[in-house]
Design a protein around this motif. Sequence first.
Motif, PDB file in Angstrom:
ATOM      1  N   THR A  48     -35.715  32.838  -7.695  1.00  0.00           N
ATOM      2  CA  THR A  48     -36.992  33.135  -8.349  1.00  0.00           C
ATOM      3  C   THR A  48     -36.678  33.602  -9.762  1.00  0.00           C
ATOM      4  O   THR A  48     -35.835  34.487  -9.950  1.00  0.00           O
ATOM      5  CB  THR A  48     -37.787  34.225  -7.604  1.00  0.00           C
ATOM      6  OG1 THR A  48     -38.046  33.783  -6.269  1.00  0.00           O
ATOM      7  CG2 THR A  48     -39.104  34.527  -8.307  1.00  0.00           C
ATOM      8  N   SER A  49     -37.348  32.996 -10.734  1.00  0.00           N
ATOM      9  CA  SER A  49     -37.126  33.357 -12.123  1.00  0.00           C
ATOM     10  C   SER A  49     -38.352  33.002 -12.955  1.00  0.00           C
ATOM     11  O   SER A  49     -38.907  31.908 -12.805  1.00  0.00           O
ATOM     12  CB  SER A  49     -35.898  32.606 -12.661  1.00  0.00           C
ATOM     13  OG  SER A  49     -35.696  32.899 -14.012  1.00  0.00           O
ATOM     14  N   ASP A  50     -38.773  33.913 -13.809  1.00  0.00           N
ATOM     15  CA  ASP A  50     -39.898  33.682 -14.726  1.00  0.00           C
ATOM     16  C   ASP A  50     -41.154  33.162 -14.030  1.00  0.00           C
ATOM     17  O   ASP A  50     -41.813  32.240 -14.513  1.00  0.00           O
ATOM     18  CB  ASP A  50     -39.492  32.708 -15.838  1.00  0.00           C
ATOM     19  CG  ASP A  50     -38.412  33.272 -16.741  1.00  0.00           C
ATOM     20  OD1 ASP A  50     -38.411  34.501 -16.966  1.00  0.00           O
ATOM     21  OD2 ASP A  50     -37.568  32.488 -17.209  1.00  0.00           O
ATOM     22  N   GLY A  51     -41.488  33.730 -12.885  1.00  0.00           N
ATOM     23  CA  GLY A  51     -42.714  33.365 -12.191  1.00  0.00           C
ATOM     24  C   GLY A  51     -42.641  32.068 -11.408  1.00  0.00           C
ATOM     25  O   GLY A  51     -43.673  31.551 -10.972  1.00  0.00           O
ATOM     26  N   VAL A  52     -41.434  31.519 -11.231  1.00  0.00           N
ATOM     27  CA  VAL A  52     -41.257  30.286 -10.469  1.00  0.00           C
ATOM     28  C   VAL A  52     -40.213  30.522  -9.379  1.00  0.00           C
ATOM     29  O   VAL A  52     -39.098  30.942  -9.673  1.00  0.00           O
ATOM     30  CB  VAL A  52     -40.802  29.112 -11.368  1.00  0.00           C
ATOM     31  CG1 VAL A  52     -40.580  27.853 -10.538  1.00  0.00           C
ATOM     32  CG2 VAL A  52     -41.807  28.855 -12.487  1.00  0.00           C
ATOM     33  N   ALA A  53     -40.601  30.242  -8.140  1.00  0.00           N
ATOM     34  CA  ALA A  53     -39.668  30.351  -7.018  1.00  0.00           C
ATOM     35  C   ALA A  53     -39.331  28.944  -6.551  1.00  0.00           C
ATOM     36  O   ALA A  53     -40.193  28.068  -6.506  1.00  0.00           O
ATOM     37  CB  ALA A  53     -40.293  31.137  -5.877  1.00  0.00           C
ATOM     38  N   LEU A  54     -38.057  28.733  -6.220  1.00  0.00           N
ATOM     39  CA  LEU A  54     -37.612  27.452  -5.691  1.00  0.00           C
ATOM     40  C   LEU A  54     -37.124  27.635  -4.266  1.00  0.00           C
ATOM     41  O   LEU A  54     -36.398  28.587  -3.963  1.00  0.00           O
ATOM     42  CB  LEU A  54     -36.492  26.866  -6.555  1.00  0.00           C
ATOM     43  CG  LEU A  54     -36.857  26.515  -7.996  1.00  0.00           C
ATOM     44  CD1 LEU A  54     -35.630  25.996  -8.732  1.00  0.00           C
ATOM     45  CD2 LEU A  54     -37.990  25.503  -8.046  1.00  0.00           C
ATOM     46  N   LEU A  55     -37.539  26.705  -3.409  1.00  0.00           N
ATOM     47  CA  LEU A  55     -37.125  26.704  -2.014  1.00  0.00           C
ATOM     48  C   LEU A  55     -36.666  25.289  -1.668  1.00  0.00           C
ATOM     49  O   LEU A  55     -36.940  24.343  -2.406  1.00  0.00           O
ATOM     50  CB  LEU A  55     -38.290  27.093  -1.106  1.00  0.00           C
ATOM     51  CG  LEU A  55     -38.890  28.477  -1.342  1.00  0.00           C
ATOM     52  CD1 LEU A  55     -40.124  28.390  -2.198  1.00  0.00           C
ATOM     53  CD2 LEU A  55     -39.227  29.126  -0.025  1.00  0.00           C
ATOM     54  N   SER A  56     -35.988  25.163  -0.530  1.00  0.00           N
ATOM     55  CA  SER A  56     -35.589  23.826  -0.088  1.00  0.00           C
ATOM     56  C   SER A  56     -35.960  23.655   1.373  1.00  0.00           C
ATOM     57  O   SER A  56     -36.073  24.624   2.120  1.00  0.00           O
ATOM     58  CB  SER A  56     -34.091  23.616  -0.284  1.00  0.00           C
ATOM     59  OG  SER A  56     -33.354  24.493   0.542  1.00  0.00           O
ATOM     60  N   GLY A  57     -36.162  22.383   1.745  1.00  0.00           N
ATOM     61  CA  GLY A  57     -36.477  22.083   3.124  1.00  0.00           C
ATOM     62  C   GLY A  57     -37.123  20.727   3.267  1.00  0.00           C
ATOM     63  O   GLY A  57     -37.170  19.936   2.329  1.00  0.00           O
ATOM     64  N   GLU A  58     -37.639  20.470   4.449  1.00  0.00           N
ATOM     65  CA  GLU A  58     -38.272  19.192   4.765  1.00  0.00           C
ATOM     66  C   GLU A  58     -39.763  19.263   4.466  1.00  0.00           C
ATOM     67  O   GLU A  58     -40.413  20.280   4.719  1.00  0.00           O
ATOM     68  CB  GLU A  58     -38.054  18.878   6.247  1.00  0.00           C
ATOM     69  CG  GLU A  58     -38.571  17.528   6.665  1.00  0.00           C
ATOM     70  CD  GLU A  58     -38.259  17.201   8.114  1.00  0.00           C
ATOM     71  OE1 GLU A  58     -39.120  16.591   8.768  1.00  0.00           O
ATOM     72  OE2 GLU A  58     -37.156  17.555   8.591  1.00  0.00           O
ATOM     73  N   PHE A  59     -40.291  18.156   3.924  1.00  0.00           N
ATOM     74  CA  PHE A  59     -41.722  18.084   3.647  1.00  0.00           C
ATOM     75  C   PHE A  59     -42.191  16.656   3.909  1.00  0.00           C
ATOM     76  O   PHE A  59     -41.590  15.704   3.404  1.00  0.00           O
ATOM     77  CB  PHE A  59     -42.027  18.484   2.196  1.00  0.00           C
ATOM     78  CG  PHE A  59     -43.500  18.512   1.891  1.00  0.00           C
ATOM     79  CD1 PHE A  59     -44.253  19.625   2.205  1.00  0.00           C
ATOM     80  CD2 PHE A  59     -44.118  17.423   1.313  1.00  0.00           C
ATOM     81  CE1 PHE A  59     -45.616  19.644   1.948  1.00  0.00           C
ATOM     82  CE2 PHE A  59     -45.479  17.433   1.053  1.00  0.00           C
ATOM     83  CZ  PHE A  59     -46.232  18.552   1.365  1.00  0.00           C
ATOM     84  N   ALA A  60     -43.228  16.502   4.698  1.00  0.00           N
ATOM     85  CA  ALA A  60     -43.825  15.200   5.005  1.00  0.00           C
ATOM     86  C   ALA A  60     -42.777  14.208   5.512  1.00  0.00           C
ATOM     87  O   ALA A  60     -42.767  13.045   5.118  1.00  0.00           O
ATOM     88  CB  ALA A  60     -44.570  14.642   3.800  1.00  0.00           C
ATOM     89  N   ALA A  61     -41.873  14.688   6.349  1.00  0.00           N
ATOM     90  CA  ALA A  61     -40.813  13.890   6.971  1.00  0.00           C
ATOM     91  C   ALA A  61     -39.713  13.482   6.005  1.00  0.00           C
ATOM     92  O   ALA A  61     -38.881  12.644   6.334  1.00  0.00           O
ATOM     93  CB  ALA A  61     -41.386  12.668   7.687  1.00  0.00           C
ATOM     94  N   TYR A  62     -39.673  14.071   4.817  1.00  0.00           N
ATOM     95  CA  TYR A  62     -38.594  13.833   3.855  1.00  0.00           C
ATOM     96  C   TYR A  62     -37.693  15.058   3.849  1.00  0.00           C
ATOM     97  O   TYR A  62     -38.151  16.177   3.590  1.00  0.00           O
ATOM     98  CB  TYR A  62     -39.146  13.599   2.446  1.00  0.00           C
ATOM     99  CG  TYR A  62     -39.848  12.276   2.282  1.00  0.00           C
ATOM    100  CD1 TYR A  62     -39.164  11.162   1.798  1.00  0.00           C
ATOM    101  CD2 TYR A  62     -41.195  12.129   2.605  1.00  0.00           C
ATOM    102  CE1 TYR A  62     -39.811   9.937   1.635  1.00  0.00           C
ATOM    103  CE2 TYR A  62     -41.845  10.920   2.449  1.00  0.00           C
ATOM    104  CZ  TYR A  62     -41.144   9.827   1.974  1.00  0.00           C
ATOM    105  OH  TYR A  62     -41.782   8.617   1.824  1.00  0.00           O
ATOM    106  N   LYS A  63     -36.425  14.862   4.110  1.00  0.00           N
ATOM    107  CA  LYS A  63     -35.460  15.965   4.114  1.00  0.00           C
ATOM    108  C   LYS A  63     -34.995  16.256   2.691  1.00  0.00           C
ATOM    109  O   LYS A  63     -35.123  15.440   1.803  1.00  0.00           O
ATOM    110  CB  LYS A  63     -34.263  15.606   4.984  1.00  0.00           C
ATOM    111  CG  LYS A  63     -34.617  15.444   6.452  1.00  0.00           C
ATOM    112  CD  LYS A  63     -33.381  15.244   7.296  1.00  0.00           C
ATOM    113  CE  LYS A  63     -33.699  14.998   8.738  1.00  0.00           C
ATOM    114  NZ  LYS A  63     -34.511  15.952   9.404  1.00  0.00           N
ATOM    115  N   ASP A  64     -34.440  17.458   2.505  1.00  0.00           N
ATOM    116  CA  ASP A  64     -33.832  17.863   1.228  1.00  0.00           C
ATOM    117  C   ASP A  64     -34.796  17.861   0.052  1.00  0.00           C
ATOM    118  O   ASP A  64     -34.435  17.455  -1.056  1.00  0.00           O
ATOM    119  CB  ASP A  64     -32.611  16.992   0.904  1.00  0.00           C
ATOM    120  CG  ASP A  64     -31.559  17.062   1.990  1.00  0.00           C
ATOM    121  OD1 ASP A  64     -31.349  18.161   2.537  1.00  0.00           O
ATOM    122  OD2 ASP A  64     -30.960  16.017   2.309  1.00  0.00           O
TER     123      ASP A  64
END
Length: 188
Positions: A48-64
């Motif tokens: 998390t930096s400057d009001g933006v957080a980054l996460l990773s994972g699967e979304f809509a059956a797309y990995k990474d």
Amino acid sequence: MLIFACIAIGMSAQETQEHLKFKGIPIDGTVNSFVAKLKQKGYTHLTTSDGVALLSGEFAAYKDCTIGVVSSKGRDSVCKVAVIFPAQDTWSALERNYLSLKNMLTTKYGEPSDCVETFQSYSQPEDDNARMYELKFDRCKYYTIFKTEQGAIQLELGHESVTRCYVLLSYFDTINQQAIYSDAMDDL
């Protein structure tokens, strides 16, 4: 009496307006609280930096996938959530992902309010390499926008310098976008 009725209707409309949802979570609250809810759904918090957080994972059956949770400047209220899908090396793979997601979004939200899928080069690129080249050098506009009462969802092709090309899906919450606009108007 008429003024009272108008105020009551206005308050009722404000109370019933809902936030746009991402993964079933209303796009509202602080970045940290939104990140905590995504972590409960299995996402891994990266930074998390400057009001933006980054996460990773699967979304809509797309990995990474990389998930970005964005707050507006001066506010710690989430106003946008974006998904960067895995980078692709070929136009056919990139376009296949884009069209698949566009089809799923159309099924869920109905016909898009806006769709542009063009190249701005002098001649139309004829093969995968030429299409990727046009995208990497900002001569390709591929985006589709879906509007709902709660906000807008934008699907587009993007790139990072000339090395990575990907599909980007962004969710913009109407209530929080209006608050940002109101703050900007106060500055004028």
